[in-house]
Motif scaffolding. Sequence first.
Motif, PDB file in Angstrom:
ATOM      1  N   ASP A 210      36.488  33.914  39.129  1.00 61.81           N
ATOM      2  CA  ASP A 210      37.304  32.958  38.612  1.00 61.81           C
ATOM      3  C   ASP A 210      38.831  33.127  39.047  1.00 61.81           C
ATOM      4  N   GLU A 211      39.694  33.087  38.089  1.00 61.85           N
ATOM      5  CA  GLU A 211      41.108  33.458  38.346  1.00 61.85           C
ATOM      6  C   GLU A 211      41.518  34.651  38.889  1.00 61.85           C
ATOM      7  N   THR A 212      40.628  35.875  38.773  1.00 54.96           N
ATOM      8  CA  THR A 212      40.800  37.142  39.236  1.00 54.96           C
ATOM      9  C   THR A 212      40.774  36.982  40.732  1.00 54.96           C
ATOM     10  N   LEU A 213      39.936  36.512  41.310  1.00 48.66           N
ATOM     11  CA  LEU A 213      39.602  36.069  42.893  1.00 48.66           C
ATOM     12  C   LEU A 213      40.693  35.541  43.513  1.00 48.66           C
ATOM     13  N   VAL A 214      41.217  34.291  42.798  1.00 47.01           N
ATOM     14  CA  VAL A 214      42.122  33.599  43.447  1.00 47.01           C
ATOM     15  C   VAL A 214      43.540  34.504  43.302  1.00 47.01           C
ATOM     16  N   MET A 215      43.871  35.222  42.269  1.00 46.68           N
ATOM     17  CA  MET A 215      45.028  36.091  42.312  1.00 46.68           C
ATOM     18  C   MET A 215      44.910  37.089  42.954  1.00 46.68           C
ATOM     19  N   TRP A 216      43.684  37.800  43.431  1.00 45.71           N
ATOM     20  CA  TRP A 216      43.551  38.782  44.369  1.00 45.71           C
ATOM     21  C   TRP A 216      43.743  38.358  45.919  1.00 45.71           C
ATOM     22  N   LEU A 217      43.289  37.078  46.162  1.00 45.80           N
ATOM     23  CA  LEU A 217      43.389  36.465  47.246  1.00 45.80           C
ATOM     24  C   LEU A 217      44.892  35.930  47.598  1.00 45.80           C
ATOM     25  N   TYR A 218      45.451  35.858  46.901  1.00 44.69           N
ATOM     26  CA  TYR A 218      47.007  35.208  46.801  1.00 44.69           C
ATOM     27  C   TYR A 218      47.601  36.650  47.193  1.00 44.69           C
ATOM     28  N   SER A 219      47.259  37.699  46.478  1.00 48.12           N
ATOM     29  CA  SER A 219      48.077  38.981  46.482  1.00 48.12           C
ATOM     30  C   SER A 219      48.292  39.365  47.901  1.00 48.12           C
TER      31      SER A 219
END
Length: 732
Positions: free
Chosen positions: A119-128
């Motif tokens: 969920d949000e973790t994957l999005v934040m990792w990708l954006y990072s």
Amino acid sequence: MFHFFVPATKVQKDRAIMRETDARVAKYSRRGLILNFIVFVLCLAFGDFQEKEHNLAIVLVTGLLLVTLGRSYYLFRFDTLYARAPARWRNQYFFASCLGAAWWSVILVTLTWVQGMRDETLVMWLYSVVFYSSVANVFAPYRHFLSLYLAIGQIPAAITAILLGTAEGALYGSIMLVFYVMLSHQGKVTSLAYWERLEAHYSLRERAQGLENEKRSSQAQIELKNEFLVNLGQEIRSSISDVMSTLSLIDDSQLSEHHRELLTTANKAAGRQIDLVNNVVDFSKITTKTLVLDEVEFDLRRVLEKFVQDFTLDAHQQGIELYYNFDPNMPLRVKGDVTRLNQILATLLNHTLKASRIDHVYIEARFHQEQDDFGELQVIISDSEKNVAGENDPEAYESKQTGIGLSICKGLAECMGGSIHLRENKNRGNRIFINVALQVISHEERRFGSEQKLRGKRALLVDLPDSNANALADEINAWGMTTTIVAGQEQAIAKLREQRANSAPFDMVLIFTKLNNMNGLALSREIVAHPDVADVKQIIAMSILQSDSPEMKLHLRTYPQVSIIEKPIMRRRLLDIAVQKLLNLNSEDEQRKTSDKDTVGMLVMPRVLLVEDHRVDQMVISAMLKKLGCYVQVAQNGLEAVEIVEKERFDLVLMDYDMKEQDSIVATEKIRNYERMTHSLRHLPIIAVTSAQSEADQDVYLSAGMDDHISKPIRYDDLDARLQRWLEKSNT
């Protein structure tokens, strides 16, 4: 105090370069700062984390907001804060950025530990990943800070993912660690390339600045030298002008021959000093490319013929024959700097006469017509025969002769769109090729002598030099005459008697006399000694030195059918003598025509106003003008000149530019204003008489309304040329 960045090179200590680098960091950081906050808020808004961990989400958002506001203070007030203390801004902003990276790491660690890799973790990792990739390029110049910034932001999240104990966590954590190593290495490489490029640019800029400073220093030295030379030349010219003016006022009619010779020598010496001063000033202008050409219309062939005639006596005194051949298709009038052209030709012919190893010099002129009414005049001065290899002679080589005169001539020729080449050939002698670009104004509408007053007349040409015998014969044939060329007394007498016996006698004999003997006089005596051919008209071509001999003068008085023409033979003079002799024009007719011309000249005598406050210059210039057939009125100052012009009509004004308090400038402006107020249709030519040679002075008097200038000391030929030019324009 701890510093994230310590300048080590000149580039890194250069404030302008560092400001540009830091401004780039601030620009892209502002974008990333705002985008980070927006991305995290959107993840919370559309995800489940804020519902499950509401209080924790508020803490994370609040912390991110505070960090964002803290960094924004340094970014959005960059210009103000950076101007006060660049190093302090950089250090404080880097510290704030590290706090921002730490809090972003807290966010990633929290999401990863609470939710795992979904969920949000994957999005934040990708954006990072995307964010840190862009940050690596922006912060690359500061590689140590970049490594620390990346470590704070990436390593804690990677370790947390691995500690989850899941396959996905281990995979994502390992990838993040590898990504950190790759970005750190990329930052190092980019940093080295960035500073190397700036170092190279900085070195080039310093070198360019050094060259610019050297150029300015050299230019200042050149300008100082030019100003010194111009001022010195002006002082010397003024002094020599007084000397020459005083000498010209001496009445040589009361002097003995010895004293007259001394006076001539003094005048020539003063003239050489003036030429030397002018050459130095010209050389200075040529080297600094400030020479301005004075382009006027002129009769090209007449200028070239006068040039040859002016050097005839000097050449003959040195025992050197002058031969010439001019292109018959040469244009009648062209436009160019005739003064500079004469200067080039005179200098190079003088050089040839002094260095000549044989007894003759040949001058050939050609004109190559180009498009758009432009063409190139080529003058060849050589001490060899005419029909030799040209400029591309493989056996010839470029001369290495040097001197200020040759350097000036080459510079002048280049300024006139041409060139000068001195070619030497051990077997064929020396040749000088002079090329000058000229604008063609008009061609001769009809060939000279095309009226053919002498049609049907027969001429015998005796002992003509091989170099121009055919050219002279073609010229005479164009007048309608028939010519025959022979060599030696025996052939000449035999041909004369043969044609007389065949009832086709010669009407004229043209005899060429060599410098080293009087063969022309001997042949003339032989002809008049034979009763059957004694009445043939004779024209003997010889030098002035030969014609002044007592035996030649006696021969002319004894035999009126004999005439003399000066060498080298000029076509107009030859035609006039031939017409006079063969058409039986007597001396009374000639005198009457001359008297009529003089009467007409008196009726149209040019009126010249001379504005001069120097007594000696008044006397000298007035005497020259009167000798040139002008009516002269003298004004002591500019105010008096204006009053005279408003009352009387003049054809030309000679205005002394060197009068005090710019009196000449004020007077000229008043005269031009008077012309405008009275709506005069006639423009009064005003010529500045000046010892100043600088471009600034020329701009001043030309902008004031003067039309031309003539340099002191005034020479008779220069004054005559200026009068002819401007009086002709005034009358058209």
